[in-house]
Design a protein around this motif. Structure first.
Motif, PDB file in Angstrom:
ATOM      1  N   ILE A  68       0.811  -1.217   0.000  1.00 16.49           N
ATOM      2  CA  ILE A  68       0.000   0.000   0.000  1.00 16.49           C
ATOM      3  C   ILE A  68       0.845   1.267   0.000  1.00 16.49           C
ATOM      4  O   ILE A  68       0.517   2.232  -0.694  1.00 16.49           O
ATOM      5  CB  ILE A  68      -1.011  -0.027   1.170  1.00 16.49           C
ATOM      6  CG1 ILE A  68      -2.104   1.037   0.970  1.00 16.49           C
ATOM      7  CG2 ILE A  68      -0.329   0.101   2.508  1.00 16.49           C
ATOM      8  CD1 ILE A  68      -3.298   0.867   1.874  1.00 16.49           C
ATOM      9  N   ALA A  69       1.942   1.284   0.737  1.00 13.11           N
ATOM     10  CA  ALA A  69       2.792   2.485   0.765  1.00 13.11           C
ATOM     11  C   ALA A  69       3.377   2.755  -0.617  1.00 13.11           C
ATOM     12  O   ALA A  69       3.403   3.910  -1.078  1.00 13.11           O
ATOM     13  CB  ALA A  69       3.896   2.325   1.802  1.00 13.11           C
ATOM     14  N   ALA A  70       3.830   1.708  -1.285  1.00 12.20           N
ATOM     15  CA  ALA A  70       4.388   1.877  -2.635  1.00 12.20           C
ATOM     16  C   ALA A  70       3.324   2.365  -3.605  1.00 12.20           C
ATOM     17  O   ALA A  70       3.578   3.229  -4.441  1.00 12.20           O
ATOM     18  CB  ALA A  70       5.003   0.565  -3.125  1.00 12.20           C
ATOM     19  N   LYS A  71       2.106   1.835  -3.492  1.00  8.99           N
ATOM     20  CA  LYS A  71       1.044   2.232  -4.421  1.00  8.99           C
ATOM     21  C   LYS A  71       0.636   3.683  -4.188  1.00  8.99           C
ATOM     22  O   LYS A  71       0.392   4.422  -5.148  1.00  8.99           O
ATOM     23  CB  LYS A  71      -0.165   1.303  -4.304  1.00  8.99           C
ATOM     24  CG  LYS A  71      -1.238   1.533  -5.335  1.00  8.99           C
ATOM     25  CD  LYS A  71      -0.723   1.440  -6.769  1.00  8.99           C
ATOM     26  CE  LYS A  71      -0.355   0.035  -7.168  1.00  8.99           C
ATOM     27  NZ  LYS A  71       0.072  -0.040  -8.602  1.00  8.99           N
ATOM     28  N   VAL A  72       0.553   4.121  -2.928  1.00  9.32           N
ATOM     29  CA  VAL A  72       0.249   5.535  -2.658  1.00  9.32           C
ATOM     30  C   VAL A  72       1.317   6.416  -3.299  1.00  9.32           C
ATOM     31  O   VAL A  72       1.002   7.416  -3.949  1.00  9.32           O
ATOM     32  CB  VAL A  72       0.122   5.810  -1.144  1.00  9.32           C
ATOM     33  CG1 VAL A  72       0.079   7.313  -0.857  1.00  9.32           C
ATOM     34  CG2 VAL A  72      -1.118   5.137  -0.574  1.00  9.32           C
ATOM     35  N   ALA A  73       2.577   6.041  -3.163  1.00 11.98           N
ATOM     36  CA  ALA A  73       3.660   6.815  -3.769  1.00 11.98           C
ATOM     37  C   ALA A  73       3.538   6.840  -5.288  1.00 11.98           C
ATOM     38  O   ALA A  73       3.712   7.885  -5.922  1.00 11.98           O
ATOM     39  CB  ALA A  73       5.017   6.238  -3.358  1.00 11.98           C
TER      40      ALA A  73
END
Length: 112
Positions: A68-73
């Motif tokens: 999720i953190a990578a996708k938000v970025a």
């Protein structure tokens, strides 16, 4: 890459009335039934009901992602705006919301 739409959350003005309606619509009782959240699991989908904060908004679809953190970025780099940073909502599930360039709210979720 996403893993598809797994969850749709509806903001509702009357949680009890919405729970009764969706119970009939989906043909099942809710699996989660609290004063702040009612959730149904049906056909591989999760349908959630949340008390509205202000005006009742359109449903928010939640795309399942492995990180999720990578996708938000990634989506913010592509012109989206992070509205709600990833946070744990229990059971190892993290959620976040972003808007696309037109302001449409989209959800992201990651199960551990």
């Amino acid at each position: 890459m996403t893993q598809g739409i797994k969850t749709v959350l509806h903001s509702v003005s009357d949680l009890d009335a919405a729970k009764a309606f969706y119970t009939v619509l989906l043909g099942i009782a809710p699996q989660t039934d609290t004063s702040y959240y009612v959730g149904f699991d049906t056909g591989g989908q999760h349908i959630g009901l949340l008390p509205a904060k202000g005006d009742v908004a359109a449903p928010v679809v939640y795309w399942a992602v492995p990180d999720i953190a990578a996708k938000v970025a990634e989506v913010t780099a592509a012109g989206g705006v992070a509205r709600e940073q990833p946070h744990d909502v229990g059971g190892g599930r993290q959620v976040a919301t972003v808007t696309d360039p037109d302001g449409t709210v989209l959800g992201l979720l990651q199960d551990s």
